[in-house]
Design an enzyme around this catalytic site. Structure first.
Site, PDB file in Angstrom:
ATOM      1  N   ALA A 161       0.830  -1.218   0.000  1.00 25.30           N
ATOM      2  CA  ALA A 161       0.000   0.000   0.000  1.00 25.30           C
ATOM      3  C   ALA A 161       0.855   1.255   0.000  1.00 25.30           C
ATOM      4  O   ALA A 161       0.465   2.291   0.520  1.00 25.30           O
ATOM      5  CB  ALA A 161      -0.906  -0.016   1.225  1.00 25.30           C
ATOM      6  N   GLY A 208       2.224   2.710  -2.809  1.00 25.09           N
ATOM      7  CA  GLY A 208       2.284   3.385  -4.118  1.00 25.09           C
ATOM      8  C   GLY A 208       1.917   4.864  -4.040  1.00 25.09           C
ATOM      9  O   GLY A 208       1.266   5.318  -3.096  1.00 25.09           O
ATOM     10  N   ARG A 247      -2.540   8.353 -10.312  1.00 20.26           N
ATOM     11  CA  ARG A 247      -3.700   8.330 -11.209  1.00 20.26           C
ATOM     12  C   ARG A 247      -4.969   8.819 -10.525  1.00 20.26           C
ATOM     13  O   ARG A 247      -5.965   9.147 -11.149  1.00 20.26           O
ATOM     14  CB  ARG A 247      -3.909   6.903 -11.750  1.00 20.26           C
ATOM     15  CG  ARG A 247      -2.895   6.510 -12.809  1.00 20.26           C
ATOM     16  CD  ARG A 247      -2.930   5.030 -13.114  1.00 20.26           C
ATOM     17  NE  ARG A 247      -2.221   4.239 -12.106  1.00 20.26           N
ATOM     18  CZ  ARG A 247      -2.093   2.913 -12.137  1.00 20.26           C
ATOM     19  NH1 ARG A 247      -2.629   2.226 -13.118  1.00 20.26           N
ATOM     20  NH2 ARG A 247      -1.443   2.278 -11.178  1.00 20.26           N
ATOM     21  N   GLN A 262       8.363   1.555   2.710  1.00 14.73           N
ATOM     22  CA  GLN A 262       9.107   1.483   1.448  1.00 14.73           C
ATOM     23  C   GLN A 262       9.566   2.916   1.155  1.00 14.73           C
ATOM     24  O   GLN A 262       8.739   3.808   0.954  1.00 14.73           O
ATOM     25  CB  GLN A 262       8.191   0.979   0.310  1.00 14.73           C
ATOM     26  CG  GLN A 262       8.924   0.819  -1.010  1.00 14.73           C
ATOM     27  CD  GLN A 262       7.965   0.679  -2.194  1.00 14.73           C
ATOM     28  OE1 GLN A 262       6.760   0.956  -2.091  1.00 14.73           O
ATOM     29  NE2 GLN A 262       8.493   0.265  -3.333  1.00 14.73           N
ATOM     30  N   ASP A 319      -4.964  -1.592  -2.890  1.00 11.33           N
ATOM     31  CA  ASP A 319      -5.990  -0.929  -3.698  1.00 11.33           C
ATOM     32  C   ASP A 319      -6.981  -1.938  -4.287  1.00 11.33           C
ATOM     33  O   ASP A 319      -7.708  -1.630  -5.229  1.00 11.33           O
ATOM     34  CB  ASP A 319      -5.364  -0.066  -4.805  1.00 11.33           C
ATOM     35  CG  ASP A 319      -4.567  -0.883  -5.827  1.00 11.33           C
ATOM     36  OD1 ASP A 319      -4.326  -2.086  -5.579  1.00 11.33           O
ATOM     37  OD2 ASP A 319      -4.198  -0.314  -6.878  1.00 11.33           O
ATOM     38  N   ARG A 326     -27.651  15.438  11.746  1.00 11.64           N
ATOM     39  CA  ARG A 326     -26.188  15.611  11.772  1.00 11.64           C
ATOM     40  C   ARG A 326     -25.545  14.968  13.002  1.00 11.64           C
ATOM     41  O   ARG A 326     -26.237  14.536  13.920  1.00 11.64           O
ATOM     42  CB  ARG A 326     -25.881  17.104  11.688  1.00 11.64           C
ATOM     43  CG  ARG A 326     -26.230  17.685  10.315  1.00 11.64           C
ATOM     44  CD  ARG A 326     -26.032  19.175  10.278  1.00 11.64           C
ATOM     45  NE  ARG A 326     -24.701  19.549  10.701  1.00 11.64           N
ATOM     46  CZ  ARG A 326     -24.368  20.780  11.084  1.00 11.64           C
ATOM     47  NH1 ARG A 326     -25.275  21.735  11.096  1.00 11.64           N
ATOM     48  NH2 ARG A 326     -23.132  21.049  11.462  1.00 11.64           N
ATOM     49  N   TYR A 383     -34.362  24.490  12.475  1.00  9.25           N
ATOM     50  CA  TYR A 383     -32.989  24.111  12.808  1.00  9.25           C
ATOM     51  C   TYR A 383     -32.912  23.930  14.318  1.00  9.25           C
ATOM     52  O   TYR A 383     -33.238  24.845  15.087  1.00  9.25           O
ATOM     53  CB  TYR A 383     -31.983  25.187  12.371  1.00  9.25           C
ATOM     54  CG  TYR A 383     -30.618  24.885  12.928  1.00  9.25           C
ATOM     55  CD1 TYR A 383     -29.929  23.733  12.534  1.00  9.25           C
ATOM     56  CD2 TYR A 383     -30.023  25.702  13.890  1.00  9.25           C
ATOM     57  CE1 TYR A 383     -28.694  23.412  13.073  1.00  9.25           C
ATOM     58  CE2 TYR A 383     -28.784  25.387  14.431  1.00  9.25           C
ATOM     59  CZ  TYR A 383     -28.132  24.238  14.016  1.00  9.25           C
ATOM     60  OH  TYR A 383     -26.917  23.909  14.563  1.00  9.25           O
ATOM     61  N   ASN A 424     -27.990  29.011  18.185  1.00  8.01           N
ATOM     62  CA  ASN A 424     -27.009  28.420  19.111  1.00  8.01           C
ATOM     63  C   ASN A 424     -25.622  29.042  19.010  1.00  8.01           C
ATOM     64  O   ASN A 424     -24.736  28.707  19.761  1.00  8.01           O
ATOM     65  CB  ASN A 424     -26.906  26.903  18.872  1.00  8.01           C
ATOM     66  CG  ASN A 424     -26.481  26.579  17.453  1.00  8.01           C
ATOM     67  OD1 ASN A 424     -26.685  27.369  16.533  1.00  8.01           O
ATOM     68  ND2 ASN A 424     -25.867  25.429  17.277  1.00  8.01           N
ATOM     69  N   SER A 428     -44.967  28.451  16.040  1.00 11.07           N
ATOM     70  CA  SER A 428     -44.224  28.538  14.772  1.00 11.07           C
ATOM     71  C   SER A 428     -43.396  29.815  14.671  1.00 11.07           C
ATOM     72  O   SER A 428     -43.738  30.838  15.257  1.00 11.07           O
ATOM     73  CB  SER A 428     -45.205  28.506  13.602  1.00 11.07           C
ATOM     74  OG  SER A 428     -45.845  27.262  13.603  1.00 11.07           O
TER      75      SER A 428
HETATM   76  C1  UD1 Z   1      -0.919  -4.085 -10.453  1.00 10.83           C
HETATM   77  C2  UD1 Z   1      -0.262  -5.286 -11.154  1.00 10.83           C
HETATM   78  C3  UD1 Z   1      -1.160  -5.773 -12.296  1.00 10.83           C
HETATM   79  C4  UD1 Z   1      -2.530  -6.119 -11.759  1.00 10.83           C
HETATM   80  C5  UD1 Z   1      -3.125  -4.961 -10.965  1.00 10.83           C
HETATM   81  C6  UD1 Z   1      -4.374  -5.441 -10.220  1.00 10.83           C
HETATM   82  C7  UD1 Z   1       2.146  -5.005 -10.909  1.00 10.83           C
HETATM   83  C8  UD1 Z   1       3.425  -4.634 -11.593  1.00 10.83           C
HETATM   84  N1  UD1 Z   1       1.033  -4.915 -11.644  1.00 10.83           N
HETATM   85  O1  UD1 Z   1      -0.987  -3.030 -11.381  1.00 10.83           O
HETATM   86  O2  UD1 Z   1      -0.589  -6.910 -12.910  1.00 10.83           O
HETATM   87  O3  UD1 Z   1      -3.373  -6.496 -12.819  1.00 10.83           O
HETATM   88  O4  UD1 Z   1      -2.203  -4.463  -9.972  1.00 10.83           O
HETATM   89  O5  UD1 Z   1      -5.026  -4.374  -9.596  1.00 10.83           O
HETATM   90  O6  UD1 Z   1       2.169  -5.376  -9.752  1.00 10.83           O
HETATM   91  N2  UD1 Z   1       2.624  -0.245  -4.476  1.00 10.83           N
HETATM   92  C9  UD1 Z   1       3.609  -0.166  -3.516  1.00 10.83           C
HETATM   93  N3  UD1 Z   1       4.816   0.345  -3.878  1.00 10.83           N
HETATM   94  C10 UD1 Z   1       5.117   0.741  -5.135  1.00 10.83           C
HETATM   95  C11 UD1 Z   1       4.085   0.632  -6.121  1.00 10.83           C
HETATM   96  C12 UD1 Z   1       2.856   0.138  -5.751  1.00 10.83           C
HETATM   97  O7  UD1 Z   1       3.411  -0.524  -2.356  1.00 10.83           O
HETATM   98  O8  UD1 Z   1       6.241   1.185  -5.373  1.00 10.83           O
HETATM   99  C13 UD1 Z   1       1.281  -0.725  -4.065  1.00 10.83           C
HETATM  100  C14 UD1 Z   1       0.174   0.271  -4.373  1.00 10.83           C
HETATM  101  O9  UD1 Z   1      -0.056   1.127  -3.248  1.00 10.83           O
HETATM  102  C15 UD1 Z   1      -1.024  -0.616  -4.684  1.00 10.83           C
HETATM  103  C16 UD1 Z   1      -0.382  -1.915  -5.188  1.00 10.83           C
HETATM  104  O10 UD1 Z   1       0.975  -1.883  -4.803  1.00 10.83           O
HETATM  105  O11 UD1 Z   1      -1.776  -0.865  -3.544  1.00 10.83           O
HETATM  106  C17 UD1 Z   1      -0.502  -2.049  -6.717  1.00 10.83           C
HETATM  107  O12 UD1 Z   1       0.167  -0.967  -7.336  1.00 10.83           O
HETATM  108  P1  UD1 Z   1      -0.467  -0.199  -8.577  1.00 10.83           P
HETATM  109  O13 UD1 Z   1       0.493   0.879  -8.973  1.00 10.83           O
HETATM  110  O14 UD1 Z   1      -1.838   0.176  -8.317  1.00 10.83           O
HETATM  111  O15 UD1 Z   1      -0.392  -1.338  -9.684  1.00 10.83           O
HETATM  112  P2  UD1 Z   1      -1.355  -1.520 -10.933  1.00 10.83           P
HETATM  113  O16 UD1 Z   1      -0.896  -0.645 -12.025  1.00 10.83           O
HETATM  114  O17 UD1 Z   1      -2.746  -1.433 -10.531  1.00 10.83           O
HETATM  115 MG    MG Z   2      -3.635  -0.764  -8.780  1.00  9.26          MG
END
Ligand code: UD1
Ligand code: MG
Length: 434
Positions: free
Chosen positions: A10, A12, A16, A73, A102, A311, A344, A364, A383
């Site tokens: 997680a 990445g 996008r 990482q 993801d 709320r 309200y 309030n 009212s």
């Molecule tokens: C990735 C797969 C793809 C698959 C798809 C499914 C790879 C190379 N590709 O592509 O084959 O079909 O998921 O959803 O794995 N992450 C890290 N560190 C990084 C990069 C990513 O922890 O340096 C994590 C991201 O946070 C994410 C997961 O790895 O949760 C997948 O990375 P993402 O960049 O979304 O890969 P996809 O392009 O979706």
């Molecule tokens: Mg992905």
């Protein structure tokens, strides 16, 4: 499972998503995407969960400390690099389940199919999709086993493969540790692809099985469109759960719920209702159309809406009624009380059998601080009254319509604050003669 370790990637960048909120923290059903993955991982009762994150989001997981091993990482060089960061923490003789942060909607029963396997075997969760997409493609050999996974960007233009990689797979820790150092970044994206290990494995005669599931279960969320699709699916699953538990929804597809929504027996939810986080609706309540509820408790046999906004911090007790164009915030509305139209009510405690007339406003806020309004049992608020807080209105008291009330009103009193009505006889006739 005492031999299972789960690694969740997680870290990445999530570029996008085009958002200032990191991708895996974007809300899905009111909860960050990655927390869905963590919750599912926990239900498998593994020996350990390793969560790989980046520096930017590591503090977001303080409240979940102790539930998993947090791995950082440092640079986001790809999924192959992320797994490298995790491998050092793995035990020598474990079954490893790799999940992507993801991919949040997977079902427990599907994961259970791939967590029991032999030391020299890999299981990949895949799905079929014919329309153009960006998922990695799973290439099978003539023996039906997986030969390799090729990222979409690395495919030649005229190549079409329909079996997609969900990202989820299981592998023995010794095999992962052996293959992982061989991953390089000699590809179009100059990234370390974790998916490269499959080709290396099949070349070494490792059996790689593809386990097929439905795409809906393994949506990979990369951008806002994916997020919307996943939310749709998530909502459908939630609604199904509540419908099966006996909730009546006349047009389910228009009702939005949260993962933690609790709904009792014989509750009716009309079309176009949105229920945010932390809402509990007790038996027999009816929520009419276009109402929006969050962080509140709705009592037994209450009636809410249409067009009500409830709320955070609100408790509507049994048999109460909150009608159209009424906003209630941080207040308690006790049994049998009614606020039927255009009001309200904020930071208030309203007793039992109180009637709050149309257009009543609890004032309030003085621009700096918030103050409380207390309305005791059986009071009647005419009212179009403005109740300037802090204020207390005693039991059985009456407030005349159109009053602006600034001082405490005693039990059983009538308070009216408005000019005496003036009438000039035949005024209109005289005016029209001129
Ligand atoms: C990735 C797969 C793809 C698959 C798809 C499914 C790879 C190379 N590709 O592509 O084959 O079909 O998921 O959803 O794995 N992450 C890290 N560190 C990084 C990069 C990513 O922890 O340096 C994590 C991201 O946070 C994410 C997961 O790895 O949760 C997948 O990375 P993402 O960049 O979304 O890969 P996809 O392009 O979706
Ligand atoms: Mg992905």
């Amino acid at each position: 499972m005492n031999n299972l370790e789960i690694v969740i990637l997680a870290a990445g960048k999530g570029t996008r998503m085009k958002s200032s909120i990191p991708k895996v923290l974007q809300p899905l059903g009111g909860k960050p995407i990655v927390e869905h993955v963590l919750d599912t991982a926990q239900t498998l009762i593994p020996k350990k969960i390793h969560l790989v994150v980046n520096d930017e989001i590591k503090n977001e997981f303080e409240h979940l400390k102790g539930k998993f091993n947090l791995i950082i990482q440092k640079k986001q060089l790809g999924t192959g690099d992320a797994i490298k960061a995790a491998v050092k923490s793995l035990e020598k003789n474990s079954n490893i389940l790799v999940l992507y942060g993801d991919v949040p909607l997977m079902h427990l029963s599907t994961l259970k199919k791939i967590i029991k396997f032999k030391k020299d075997e890999i299981n990949i969760l895949c799905f079929n999709k014919e329309e153009q997409n960006d998922y990695g493609k799973v290439i099978l050999g003539t023996n039906g086993l997986v030969n390799e996974v090729i990222e979409q960007k690395e495919l030649k233009k005229n190549e079409n493969f329909y079996l997609c990689n969900s990202g989820i797979f299981s592998i023995h820790s010794s095999l992962l540790t052996k293959l992982m150092p061989k991953i390089n970044n000699k590809n179009i994206k100059k990234e370390y692809y974790l998916t490269d290990i499959f080709k290396m494995a099949s070349n070494s005669d490792i059996k790689i099985k593809s386990v097929i599931t439905s795409e809906k279960e393994v949506y990979g969320i990369n951008d806002k469109k994916d997020l919307a699709m996943a939310e749709n699916e998530f909502q459908e699953n939630l609604r199904d759960k509540h419908l099966k538990a006996g909730v009546t929804m006349h047009d389910p597809s228009t009702v939005y719920l949260s993962e933690d929504t609790k709904i009792g027996k014989d509750v009716i939810i009309h079309p176009f209702v949105v229920i945010g986080k932390n809402v509990k609706i007790l038996n027999g309540a009816e929520i009419y159309s276009f109402s929006h509820l969050e962080d509140c408790k709705i009592g037994k046999k209450t009636s809410i809406g249409p067009y009500a906004r409830i709320r955070p911090g609100t408790q509507i007790i049994d048999h109460a009624k909150v009608g159209n164009f009424v906003e209630v915030k941080n207040s308690i509305i006790d049994t049998n009380s009614k606020i039927n139209h255009l009001s309200y009510v904020g930071d208030s405690i309203i007793g039992k059998n109180v009637n709050v007339g149309a257009g009543t406003i609890t004032c309030n806020y003085d621009g700096r601080a918030k103050y409380k309004t207390v309305i005791r049992d059986n009071a009647f608020i005419g009212s179009n009254s403005s109740l300037i807080a802090p204020l207390e209105i005693g039991k059985n008291a009456y407030i005349g319509s159109g009053s602006t009330i600034t001082k405490k009103v005693k039990q059983d009193s009538l308070a009216v604050e408005r000019s005496v009505q003036m009438e000039v006889k035949n005024w209109a006739k005289r005016k029209n003669k001129k």
